[in-house]
Design a protein around this motif. Structure first.
Motif, PDB file in Angstrom:
ATOM      1  N   ARG A  53     -31.322  71.954 -27.334  1.00 21.42           N
ATOM      2  CA  ARG A  53     -30.032  71.447 -26.868  1.00 21.42           C
ATOM      3  C   ARG A  53     -28.994  71.486 -27.981  1.00 21.42           C
ATOM      4  NH1 ARG A  53     -33.042  67.606 -23.927  1.00 21.42           N
ATOM      5  NH2 ARG A  53     -32.715  66.000 -25.487  1.00 21.42           N
ATOM      6  N   ALA A  62     -27.797  74.979 -28.272  1.00 18.45           N
ATOM      7  CA  ALA A  62     -26.919  75.348 -27.163  1.00 18.45           C
ATOM      8  C   ALA A  62     -25.621  74.551 -27.183  1.00 18.45           C
ATOM      9  CB  ALA A  62     -27.630  75.131 -25.838  1.00 18.45           C
ATOM     10  N   LEU A  66     -25.215  71.356 -26.705  1.00 26.56           N
ATOM     11  CA  LEU A  66     -25.142  70.217 -25.783  1.00 26.56           C
ATOM     12  C   LEU A  66     -25.271  68.894 -26.515  1.00 26.56           C
ATOM     13  CD1 LEU A  66     -27.264  71.278 -22.692  1.00 26.56           C
ATOM     14  CD2 LEU A  66     -24.828  70.895 -22.802  1.00 26.56           C
ATOM     15  N   ARG A  92     -19.373  78.394 -25.171  1.00 22.29           N
ATOM     16  CA  ARG A  92     -19.956  77.815 -23.963  1.00 22.29           C
ATOM     17  C   ARG A  92     -20.435  78.887 -22.990  1.00 22.29           C
ATOM     18  NH1 ARG A  92     -21.919  74.755 -24.390  1.00 22.29           N
ATOM     19  NH2 ARG A  92     -21.741  72.555 -24.734  1.00 22.29           N
ATOM     20  N   VAL A  98     -23.465  81.269 -24.876  1.00 24.27           N
ATOM     21  CA  VAL A  98     -24.774  80.686 -25.179  1.00 24.27           C
ATOM     22  C   VAL A  98     -25.162  79.773 -24.025  1.00 24.27           C
ATOM     23  CG1 VAL A  98     -26.103  79.314 -26.790  1.00 24.27           C
ATOM     24  CG2 VAL A  98     -24.304  80.799 -27.621  1.00 24.27           C
ATOM     25  N   GLN A  99     -26.204  80.149 -23.323  1.00 25.44           N
ATOM     26  CA  GLN A  99     -26.610  79.400 -22.145  1.00 25.44           C
ATOM     27  C   GLN A  99     -27.992  78.799 -22.349  1.00 25.44           C
ATOM     28  OE1 GLN A  99     -24.925  78.593 -19.390  1.00 25.44           O
ATOM     29  NE2 GLN A  99     -23.170  79.498 -20.416  1.00 25.44           N
ATOM     30  N   ILE A 100     -28.316  77.868 -21.493  1.00 24.35           N
ATOM     31  CA  ILE A 100     -29.634  77.232 -21.611  1.00 24.35           C
ATOM     32  C   ILE A 100     -30.293  77.202 -20.232  1.00 24.35           C
ATOM     33  CG2 ILE A 100     -28.648  74.913 -21.367  1.00 24.35           C
ATOM     34  CD1 ILE A 100     -30.778  74.018 -23.462  1.00 24.35           C
ATOM     35  N   PHE A 110     -33.583  75.479 -18.122  1.00 24.42           N
ATOM     36  CA  PHE A 110     -34.488  74.346 -18.290  1.00 24.42           C
ATOM     37  C   PHE A 110     -35.843  74.569 -17.652  1.00 24.42           C
ATOM     38  CE2 PHE A 110     -30.244  72.581 -18.640  1.00 24.42           C
ATOM     39  CZ  PHE A 110     -30.355  71.986 -19.866  1.00 24.42           C
ATOM     40  N   GLY A 131     -31.194  68.404 -14.674  1.00 26.20           N
ATOM     41  CA  GLY A 131     -31.001  69.783 -15.109  1.00 26.20           C
ATOM     42  C   GLY A 131     -29.708  70.379 -14.608  1.00 26.20           C
ATOM     43  N   SER A 141     -26.930  72.019 -16.902  1.00 26.34           N
ATOM     44  CA  SER A 141     -26.558  73.434 -16.888  1.00 26.34           C
ATOM     45  C   SER A 141     -25.098  73.609 -16.495  1.00 26.34           C
ATOM     46  CB  SER A 141     -27.464  74.291 -16.017  1.00 26.34           C
ATOM     47  OG  SER A 141     -28.097  73.571 -15.038  1.00 26.34           O
ATOM     48  N   ARG A 166     -22.735  71.635 -17.388  1.00 24.97           N
ATOM     49  CA  ARG A 166     -21.997  71.389 -18.625  1.00 24.97           C
ATOM     50  C   ARG A 166     -22.043  72.614 -19.507  1.00 24.97           C
ATOM     51  NH1 ARG A 166     -23.068  66.777 -22.371  1.00 24.97           N
ATOM     52  NH2 ARG A 166     -25.200  66.600 -21.611  1.00 24.97           N
ATOM     53  N   CYS A 167     -23.235  73.212 -19.514  1.00 27.89           N
ATOM     54  CA  CYS A 167     -23.432  74.341 -20.399  1.00 27.89           C
ATOM     55  C   CYS A 167     -22.652  75.563 -19.929  1.00 27.89           C
ATOM     56  CB  CYS A 167     -24.918  74.651 -20.455  1.00 27.89           C
ATOM     57  SG  CYS A 167     -25.364  75.481 -21.921  1.00 27.89           S
ATOM     58  N   MET A 168     -22.479  75.672 -18.610  1.00 27.39           N
ATOM     59  CA  MET A 168     -21.747  76.825 -18.117  1.00 27.39           C
ATOM     60  C   MET A 168     -20.255  76.641 -18.277  1.00 27.39           C
ATOM     61  SD  MET A 168     -23.795  78.173 -14.812  1.00 27.39           S
ATOM     62  CE  MET A 168     -24.086  76.599 -14.117  1.00 27.39           C
ATOM     63  N   GLY A 169     -19.854  75.450 -18.705  1.00 25.85           N
ATOM     64  CA  GLY A 169     -18.453  75.245 -19.006  1.00 25.85           C
ATOM     65  C   GLY A 169     -17.631  74.676 -17.871  1.00 25.85           C
TER      66      GLY A 169
END
Ligand SMILES: Nc1ncnc2c1ncn2[C@@H]1O[C@H](COP(=O)(O)OP(=O)(O)OP(=O)(O)O)[C@@H](O)[C@H]1O
Ligand code: SF4
Ligand SMILES: [Mg+2]
Lengths: 232, 322, 317
Positions: free
Chosen positions: A55, A58, A60, A87, A90-92, A94, B206, B210, B212-215
């Motif tokens: 995290r 990434a 977060l 953002r 770089v992806q994550i 799970f 999750g 995700s 949040r991570c994708m913006g």
């Protein structure tokens, strides 16, 4: 140093002592590098802070000390537009695919939302979505379903392809297959490899399974007692 | 999980975890309902024995009162302000007699449901909205904002409500348009707390991570990913808030702090007591509004409790269906 | 096979489960198996093939929209016909169950000690202190050193691995004759899995507990199970001794499953399993089978016995 890489530089993470809990150091001075088109494996038993590290990489979560460098710039010093680019790039992904989609949104909705975020015009959504489904190998009818109506393996594929819509340069894979059964695991790992050769994506693969790590990665490290031992 | 997060979670685990559970389970069993009525039907259908019957009774009563409030002209024989001979006893023409100024009590009762329920629902809507917004913000942004908002919540929690409203009512022009915001503004704390704890938990899901991570923007995440999933926390809270707002409204009206032009059940009760109904022993005047208030509140509370316990029941079953 | 010598403990005959909804889902279409005393039978197969549903059907824990048909005989009693009260007596005391998701199965509002002691208080009418003492003993057996401490812990304070072990302790504290373990190793790392394996082995050899083991982890199954039943889309496609399945799988699906093992290099089976609301009338594995023939699509193969094992495929007459 490669300027194009994603690099973790002497990251440490400590949880502050709270009212009821004592402080705890999760990992200390961890450095590694992910190059595009390559996979860096991260191994370690549960509770060692692999996911936390993922995290942090990434973006977060913030590291206590040390920083993550993306294209040579540390994350903490990035300007706003650079941060937005980061953002996207770089992806994550799970561990639990059943958790990756909002249970109250249909899959189709979740996908077109991402397309809208990317600024794809409404008219091209369906063609883009179709393109995406071809890479996943799933029938079109999944779009009108809710996540709970789809199996774990299919969801994980959808999660991956949703991430791929953003065209990321790096993906942090946090235990991408440990919630899946063997045959689905094999499918996902193969899909990941295909994507990598096609798009030259860099992976940070977090897993507790040594065989998976060896199968997938070009180099890997073991996180033990907060220290990272790198094995080429 | 971080020790800090663990601490937070263990403190709010009661609502949060059970809710999460029912969430999952319901997603599996019934996939795409959105309509509360169907949900109510499900609860009533699933329960057996006494509890189920109580639930069904609650829903039936509630639907009846709702009908009364929405279409009063169907039930009421006269308009509420039509005048006849005052102080009449119940007869065929006037089902519950007439009051001191000659209004038909039964018609008044039917129209009164409208005011009582409007105040109840509107105040509950206000309180649920405020509670939900503050709870989501506190839970989602955490940190200083969280502490600030929750501190504020604690302050609101210790304000003595009814005395404050009495004071306010005495100074301001008594009107339901003041009563609604005041009742709403003073009763959102528990909704905010529950919302916050559920949000804290959803935040770790999750799909939120995700997103949040994708913006996606925080606003987008809060409104499309978190808010819809709070639905089965907010709905029971809303019902219970309605019931309690109706009680407050009735008590205030009884004390005479109400708008005389908009007669609610509480106002009727107050009039019956202070304008001779009690002295003349006109039970057909003062009992019906009391019974209506009680039944209506019981029905709403039953529905609320039914919704609230639903999650807990499933945990007791102990099975994870998938 | 030594099944015929030992008494059968659990016998499942033609168990069918449907979920009523917008479309009827046939989660199990008639599975039969039996477990002898102190024997371990393992159910393996892809996600959604109905393994958990089978476990829950045996324990009568399915949600109310499920329709169950068939016979589940446990020590001569048909569990499907018992009243809920009698079933409560059997759950935990005679048949223990470990769920797929430990954090959901443990109640977050009670301490670990309370949850371990509760069955003792209820079923065995023990005093609270004695029950707690016994709970501490059970935790010690599970390899926890600081038991007095852990008794006071809450599930959310512990990692998944710890919770899993608490759960095993909780489900075996009454000494059930049969333990149903639904994905006990899920989400645990290697080390924890091997600890779990030792625990289960201990149960198996020391306490003579029969085990119905449901797992994705085939190597785990291989080390523990006496017999293995491979399931696909709600039916058993192959059932045999553990060693013969792993050495020489007969059904094309079993072969594919073993090929996707890490040791064989993660060779995937192409495609997906059929939707359970719309099952094909012919062989259910047909779309993905590499050895399929024309008539496989039209006819549904039966489970046939050959040399003490059973296979559902037209390749084996
Ligand atoms: N309550 C329910 N309502 C409708 N369908 C259900 C319900 N519970 C389970 N199912 C369906 O039954 C099928 C079998 O599910 P089951 O959980 O037994 O699979 P499984 O083999 O245990 O999979 P996994 O390996 O993921 O645990 C699935 O297709 C599932 O969608
Ligand atoms: S019956 Fe035919 S299609 Fe089915 S598994 Fe056997 S060979 Fe394959
Ligand atoms: Mg299962």
């Amino acid at each position: 140093m490669f300027s194009i890489s994603l690099r973790a530089d002497r990251l440490s993470k400590t949880y502050e002592a709270g009212l009821l809990s004592t402080g705890k150091c999760i990992f200390r001075e961890v450095s590694f590098e992910i190059r595009s088109g390559k996979t860096f494996g991260l191994m370690g038993s549960s509770g060692e802070g692999k996911s936390t590290l993922g995290r942090v990489v990434a973006g977060l979560e913030k590291a206590t000390t040390g920083s993550v460098y993306y294209k040579g710039t540390p994350l903490t010093l990035m300007k706003k537009n650079e941060k937005i680019a980061f953002r996207r790039k770089v992806q994550i992904m799970f561990q639990d695919p059943t958790d990756a989609f909002n249970p109250r949104k249909k899959i189709g909705h979740a996908i077109s939302e991402v397309l809208a975020l990317l600024g794809v015009p409404e008219a091209r959504h369906s063609s883009k979505t179709e393109e995406m489904l071809i890479t996943t190998g799933l029938p079109k009818e999944v779009l009108s379903r809710y996540p709970s109506q789809i199996s774990g393996g299919q969801l994980q594929r959808l999660a991956l392809s949703r991430i791929l819509l953003l065209d990321p340069e790096y993906i942090v894979l946090d235990e991408p297959t440990s919630a899946l059964d063997v045959s689905v695991q094999a499918q996902i790992l193969h899909m990941l490899k295909e994507v990598q050769t096609e798009r030259n994506t860099g992976y940070l693969l977090i897993s507790h399974d040594e065989i998976v790590i060896r199968f997938m990665s070009d180099s890997y490290g073991v996180l033990e007692n907060g220290q990272l031992k790198i094995i080429e | 999980m971080s020790p800090e997060a663990a601490h937070i979670e263990s403190s709010c685990i009661t609502e949060a975890c059970t809710e999460e559970y029912s969430e999952k389970k319901r997603e599996i069993s019934s996939l795409n309902f959105k309509f509360p009525g169907e949900l109510l039907f499900k609860i009533s259908g699933r329960r057996k024995g006494l509890k189920g019957q109580l639930n069904r009774g609650g829903i039936f009563l509630f639907v009846f009162f709702l009908f009364m409030a929405l279409f009063p002209s169907f039930l009421a024989p006269y308009a509420p302000n039509e005048r006849f001979t005052p102080y009449k006893e119940p007869s065929w023409d006037h089902f519950l007699g007439t009051n001191d100024i000659g209004n038909d009590i039964f018609s008044e009762l039917v129209y009164g449901s409208r005011i009582s329920m409007t105040v109840g629902f509107a105040a509950a809507l206000v309180s649920t909205l405020i509670g939900a917004i503050l709870g989501i913000c506190a839970g989602y942004f955490r940190g200083a904002l969280d502490e600030l908002l929750m501190g504020f919540t604690d302050v609101v929690l210790i304000i003595p409500k009814i005395p404050l409203i009495i004071v306010l009512g005495a100074y301001l022009q008594p009107s339901i348009w003041i009563l609604i915001p005041v009742l709403g503004l003073l009763s959102w704390e528990s909704t905010a707390r529950v919302t916050r704890s559920k949000t804290l938990q959803l935040r770790e899901a999750g799909y939120v991570k995700s997103a949040r991570c994708m913006g996606f923007s925080s606003w987008h995440i809060m409104s499309t990913d978190i808010f819809p999933n709070l639905y089965n926390v907010l709905l029971p809270k809303f019902m219970l808030a309605t019931a309690s707002a109706m009680i407050s409204e009735a008590s205030l009206s009884f004390l005479g702090l109400s708008d005389i032009s908009m007669k609610s059940w509480g106002t009727m009760l107050s009039f019956a007591f202070f304008r001779g109904g009690f002295i003349r022993d006109m039970w057909w005047w003062y009992t019906p509004p009391g019974i209506c208030i009680t039944l209506c509140i019981i029905s709403i509370a039953l529905i609320g409790f039914g919704l609230e316990t639903q999650g807990k029941e499933h945990v007791r079953e102990g099975a994870d269906a998938m | 096979m030594n099944v015929s010598i030992v008494n059968t403990l659990l016998e499942v005959k033609d168990l069918q489960v449907f979920f009523k909804g917008i479309k009827t889902i046939t989660a199990l279409s008639g599975i039969s198996f039996s477990i002898a005393e102190s024997e371990t039978l393992s159910l393996v197969g892809e996600t959604g093939c109905g393994k958990s549903v089978a476990a829950h059907a045996i324990m009568r824990l399915l949600p109310s929209e499920a329709r169950v048909k068939g016979i589940v005989k446990f020590r001569g009693k048909n569990l499907l016909e018992l009243s809920e009260k009698e079933m409560v007596e059997i759950r935990g005391k005679e048949i223990g169950i470990i769920f797929q998701n430990p954090s959901l199965a443990l109640n977050p509002v009670y301490s670990i000690g309370h949850q371990l002691a509760e069955p003792l208080c209820v079923h065995k009418k023990e005093k609270k202190e004695k029950a707690l003492f016994m709970a501490a003993g059970a935790l010690k057996n599970m390899g926890f050193a600081n038991t007095a401490e852990y008794i006071r812990y809450y599930p959310s304070w512990c990692s998944g691995g710890m919770n899993q072990r608490f759960l095993i302790a909780a489900s075996t504290i009454l000494g059930p004759a049969l333990l149903i373990a639904d994905e006990p190793g899920k989400g645990l790392d290697r080390k924890r899995v091997s600890e779990l394996e030792t625990e289960l082995k201990k149960l198996k050899f020391k306490n003579k507990t029969a085990l119905l083991l449901i797992s994705h982890d085939l190597s785990f199954v291989q080390r523990l199970a006496d017999r293995v039943a491979v399931m696909y889309a709600g039916e058993i496609v192959e059932m045999a001794d553990s060693s013969s399945i792993f050495e020489e799988p007969l059904h094309p699906y079993s072969k594919g499953l073993l090929n996707s093992l890490p040791e064989k290099g993660f060779i995937p089976i192409p495609g997906f399993s059929p939707s359970l609301s719309n099952l094909p009338s012919g062989c259910r594995f047909y779309p993905r089978c590499s050895l399929r023939k024309r008539h496989c699509i039209e006819n549904h193969p039966d489970l046939k016995k050959i040399n003490g094992r059973a296979v559902r495929c037209f390749l084996y007459p």
